[in-house]
Design a protein around this motif. Structure first.
Motif, PDB file in Angstrom:
ATOM      1  N   TYR A 131      26.445  37.657  44.774  1.00  0.00           N
ATOM      2  CA  TYR A 131      26.576  38.683  43.644  1.00  0.00           C
ATOM      3  C   TYR A 131      27.583  39.697  44.598  1.00  0.00           C
ATOM      4  N   GLY A 132      28.123  39.809  44.150  1.00  0.00           N
ATOM      5  CA  GLY A 132      29.403  41.075  44.633  1.00  0.00           C
ATOM      6  C   GLY A 132      29.709  42.218  43.413  1.00  0.00           C
ATOM      7  N   TYR A 133      29.467  43.476  43.737  1.00  0.00           N
ATOM      8  CA  TYR A 133      29.394  44.358  42.933  1.00  0.00           C
ATOM      9  C   TYR A 133      30.871  45.659  43.797  1.00  0.00           C
ATOM     10  N   ASN A 134      31.651  46.449  43.356  1.00  0.00           N
ATOM     11  CA  ASN A 134      32.759  47.022  43.917  1.00  0.00           C
ATOM     12  C   ASN A 134      33.126  48.135  42.963  1.00  0.00           C
ATOM     13  N   TYR A 143      27.929  33.976  41.241  1.00  0.00           N
ATOM     14  CA  TYR A 143      27.920  32.679  41.241  1.00  0.00           C
ATOM     15  C   TYR A 143      26.094  32.296  41.219  1.00  0.00           C
ATOM     16  N   ARG A 144      26.254  30.950  40.746  1.00  0.00           N
ATOM     17  CA  ARG A 144      24.677  30.195  40.389  1.00  0.00           C
ATOM     18  C   ARG A 144      25.336  28.702  41.163  1.00  0.00           C
ATOM     19  N   HIS A 145      24.850  28.788  42.381  1.00  0.00           N
ATOM     20  CA  HIS A 145      24.454  27.437  42.665  1.00  0.00           C
ATOM     21  C   HIS A 145      25.931  26.499  42.622  1.00  0.00           C
ATOM     22  N   GLY A 146      26.940  27.638  43.056  1.00  0.00           N
ATOM     23  CA  GLY A 146      28.665  27.761  43.776  1.00  0.00           C
ATOM     24  C   GLY A 146      29.391  27.599  42.035  1.00  0.00           C
ATOM     25  N   GLU A 147      28.800  27.804  40.920  1.00  0.00           N
ATOM     26  CA  GLU A 147      29.854  28.002  39.777  1.00  0.00           C
ATOM     27  C   GLU A 147      29.819  29.418  38.990  1.00  0.00           C
ATOM     28  N   ARG A 148      30.695  30.346  39.209  1.00  0.00           N
ATOM     29  CA  ARG A 148      30.691  31.516  38.851  1.00  0.00           C
ATOM     30  C   ARG A 148      30.381  31.955  36.930  1.00  0.00           C
ATOM     31  N   VAL A 149      29.663  32.506  36.990  1.00  0.00           N
ATOM     32  CA  VAL A 149      28.967  33.039  35.660  1.00  0.00           C
ATOM     33  C   VAL A 149      28.958  34.035  35.284  1.00  0.00           C
ATOM     34  N   VAL A 150      29.543  35.321  36.237  1.00  0.00           N
ATOM     35  CA  VAL A 150      30.170  36.688  35.839  1.00  0.00           C
ATOM     36  C   VAL A 150      31.335  36.730  36.438  1.00  0.00           C
ATOM     37  N   ASP A 151      32.050  37.635  35.350  1.00  0.00           N
ATOM     38  CA  ASP A 151      33.484  37.310  36.482  1.00  0.00           C
ATOM     39  C   ASP A 151      33.767  39.118  35.008  1.00  0.00           C
ATOM     40  N   LEU A 152      33.474  40.435  36.050  1.00  0.00           N
ATOM     41  CA  LEU A 152      34.134  41.519  34.624  1.00  0.00           C
ATOM     42  C   LEU A 152      34.133  42.761  35.903  1.00  0.00           C
ATOM     43  N   TRP A 153      35.216  43.402  35.474  1.00  0.00           N
ATOM     44  CA  TRP A 153      35.365  44.740  35.386  1.00  0.00           C
ATOM     45  C   TRP A 153      35.978  45.358  34.268  1.00  0.00           C
ATOM     46  N   THR A 154      35.734  46.589  34.698  1.00  0.00           N
ATOM     47  CA  THR A 154      36.378  47.970  33.317  1.00  0.00           C
ATOM     48  C   THR A 154      36.692  48.577  33.879  1.00  0.00           C
ATOM     49  N   GLY A 155      37.439  49.774  33.115  1.00  0.00           N
ATOM     50  CA  GLY A 155      37.719  50.710  34.199  1.00  0.00           C
ATOM     51  C   GLY A 155      39.602  51.116  34.230  1.00  0.00           C
ATOM     52  N   PRO A 156      39.813  52.798  34.143  1.00  0.00           N
ATOM     53  CA  PRO A 156      41.511  53.384  34.326  1.00  0.00           C
ATOM     54  C   PRO A 156      42.355  52.117  35.973  1.00  0.00           C
ATOM     55  N   GLU A 157      43.107  51.132  35.109  1.00  0.00           N
ATOM     56  CA  GLU A 157      43.941  51.055  36.344  1.00  0.00           C
ATOM     57  C   GLU A 157      43.582  49.963  37.550  1.00  0.00           C
ATOM     58  N   ARG A 185      32.205  35.244  45.716  1.00  0.00           N
ATOM     59  CA  ARG A 185      32.594  34.036  46.541  1.00  0.00           C
ATOM     60  C   ARG A 185      32.834  33.308  48.023  1.00  0.00           C
ATOM     61  N   MET A 186      32.342  34.640  48.505  1.00  0.00           N
ATOM     62  CA  MET A 186      32.282  34.712  50.409  1.00  0.00           C
ATOM     63  C   MET A 186      30.776  33.926  50.036  1.00  0.00           C
ATOM     64  N   TYR A 187      29.403  34.642  49.701  1.00  0.00           N
ATOM     65  CA  TYR A 187      28.097  34.585  49.943  1.00  0.00           C
ATOM     66  C   TYR A 187      27.902  32.745  49.375  1.00  0.00           C
ATOM     67  N   ALA A 188      28.398  32.697  47.670  1.00  0.00           N
ATOM     68  CA  ALA A 188      28.492  31.458  47.824  1.00  0.00           C
ATOM     69  C   ALA A 188      29.042  30.886  48.245  1.00  0.00           C
ATOM     70  N   ALA A 189      29.957  30.464  48.322  1.00  0.00           N
ATOM     71  CA  ALA A 189      30.598  29.534  50.107  1.00  0.00           C
ATOM     72  C   ALA A 189      29.445  29.816  51.442  1.00  0.00           C
ATOM     73  N   VAL A 244      38.115  32.898  49.553  1.00  0.00           N
ATOM     74  CA  VAL A 244      38.065  34.426  49.217  1.00  0.00           C
ATOM     75  C   VAL A 244      38.862  35.173  49.371  1.00  0.00           C
ATOM     76  N   ASP A 245      38.937  36.201  48.433  1.00  0.00           N
ATOM     77  CA  ASP A 245      40.137  37.397  48.317  1.00  0.00           C
ATOM     78  C   ASP A 245      39.060  38.759  48.983  1.00  0.00           C
ATOM     79  N   PHE A 246      38.523  38.173  50.209  1.00  0.00           N
ATOM     80  CA  PHE A 246      37.822  39.369  51.056  1.00  0.00           C
ATOM     81  C   PHE A 246      39.153  39.458  52.577  1.00  0.00           C
ATOM     82  N   HIS A 247      39.349  40.699  52.792  1.00  0.00           N
ATOM     83  CA  HIS A 247      40.555  40.942  53.814  1.00  0.00           C
ATOM     84  C   HIS A 247      40.117  41.674  54.685  1.00  0.00           C
TER      85      HIS A 247
END
Length: 385
Positions: free
Chosen positions: A353-356, A40-54, A272-276, A189-192
């Motif tokens: 930023y979030g990376y998983n 996110y940059r200033h509360g706007e999502r600027v990157v949303d990527l995923w890759t790989g099986p499943e 999103r948690m850190y953006a919030a 926030v999709d964090f549980h």
């Protein structure tokens, strides 16, 4: 890398280099690489990527110690509101804690890994580790492994239970309940910290590091005894202790959400948690004031970590992330995870930023591709100033 292996998702104009670095990381890891990256940059999502099986952008993966960031965001909110005071003794909130040389430990010392309670003499079963209040009860009675305040060592599996007990004593509610109400649900926030049964279908099991001769040789060279301080801190002194990578695969861990290591999230949720935390988000004010963010980002422990046996930097409940990635603005704060996760807020640059990823990297901790991804993110943000 084939077309089908290319990263899916979107990037805002100007952030294409992040997608390129993500594609390069996937190509370097092989066909079973599965990961997500969001910014996110200033509360706007600027990157949303995923890759790989499943994996999809909505997939949930155990995030190990990145859970500590979620937990201590709750603590920061309670300090901001005056419910907790960093300069009060832990025993003020939790009288049973003030025995065996711990009476004068301050809350800020506890939160910066200086209390000497990195583990328990006899270790814990998985079910005990999953129960923060049971862990806290055991540790309250125990003598610390070093004189509190004299040194620091990473409380890898215990810090969230200790913080959470202070929260519970001060408010009558668990840290997990506060997080669900005030962060997860309030900001979508999709964090549980405690995953509901009906969300289990979204979970991808975590996978071990690939065994290679190089890895096995490195592990043999770096091995410490089960009853060493490092062994105790990672619960290797208990005969039924599973491998660290297995912990998120236990339903008891996912359902209870122990605050040190039991969180389940997507990269969308982490970012999103850190953006919030630092930026207006969907018309809502940031969770933290600039003063609170600066207070919790301030380095409190720096130097030789007695548990990790290497140089580390901790803020208040968070890692001092700018000490790991010098491109970050001063005062960036967040937390990594043993499975390769990295998440942070950078208030000076308005970035989150979030990376998983699904398979743990070698060595454990934040995966090496984070450095390249973060540099690409910052270069893109700098061009937009």
């Amino acid at each position: 890398m084939t077309t089908n292996d290319a990263p899916r998702g979107t990037v805002a104009d100007g952030f294409e280099a992040v997608r390129d670095e993500f594609a390069a990381a996937a190509a370097g890891e092989g066909g079973d690489f599965a990961a997500q990256v969001v910014a996110y940059r200033h509360g706007e999502r600027v990157v949303d990527l995923w890759t790989g099986p499943e994996i999809t952008g909505d997939s949930l993966i155990g995030v190990y110690s990145a859970s500590k960031g979620a937990a201590h965001l709750v603590v920061a909110l309670l300090v901001q509101e005056g419910t907790l005071d960093l300069d009060r003794k832990v025993s003020h909130y939790w009288p049973e804690f003030g025995v065996a040389g711990k009476r004068d430990v301050l809350l800020r010392e506890l939160l910066s890994h200086r209390a000497g309670l990195a583990g328990a003499d006899d270790g814990f079963t998985v079910d005990e580790l999953a129960d923060d209040r049971a862990v806290a009860e055991r540790l309250a009675a125990q003598r610390p492994y070093w004189r509190p305040g004299s040194a620091f060592g990473y409380h890898a599996l215990t810090i969230g239970a200790l913080s959470g007990e202070v929260v519970c004593r001060a408010t009558g509610r668990t840290l997990q309940e506060h997080f669900a109400e005030r962060v997860r649900d309030a900001y979508a926030v999709d964090f549980h910290l405690g995953l509901e049964e009906e969300q289990e279908f979204r979970v991808l099991s975590t996978q071990p590091v690939l065994e290679t001769p190089e890895r096995l040789a490195a592990l043999a060279a770096e091995a410490t005894g089960a009853n060493s301080l490092s062994g105790i801190a990672y619960n290797r002194n208990h005969p039924q202790n599973p491998e660290l990578w297995e912990l998120p695969n236990f339903r008891s861990v996912r359902s209870r959400g122990p605050a040190s290591f039991g969180g389940v999230a997507s990269a969308r949720g982490m970012a999103r948690m850190y953006a919030a935390a630092i930026s207006p988000l969907d018309g809502r004010e940031p969770l933290l004031t600039p003063d609170t963010a600066a207070q919790f980002a301030q380095i409190h422990s720096f130097g030789q970590d007695l548990v990790a046996r290497e140089q580390k930097a901790f803020a208040v409940g968070f890692q001092a992330t700018s000490e790991v990635y010098p491109v970050l603005g001063q005062g960036a704060f967040g937390h990594s995870g043993a499975g390769g996760q990295q998440a942070f807020a950078d208030p000076r640059n308005g970035l989150a930023y979030g990376y998983n990823r699904r398979r743990s990297p070698f060595p454990g901790g934040p995966a090496p591709e984070n450095e390249r991804l973060i540099r690409a993110l910052y270069a893109a943000a700098d061009r937009l100033r």
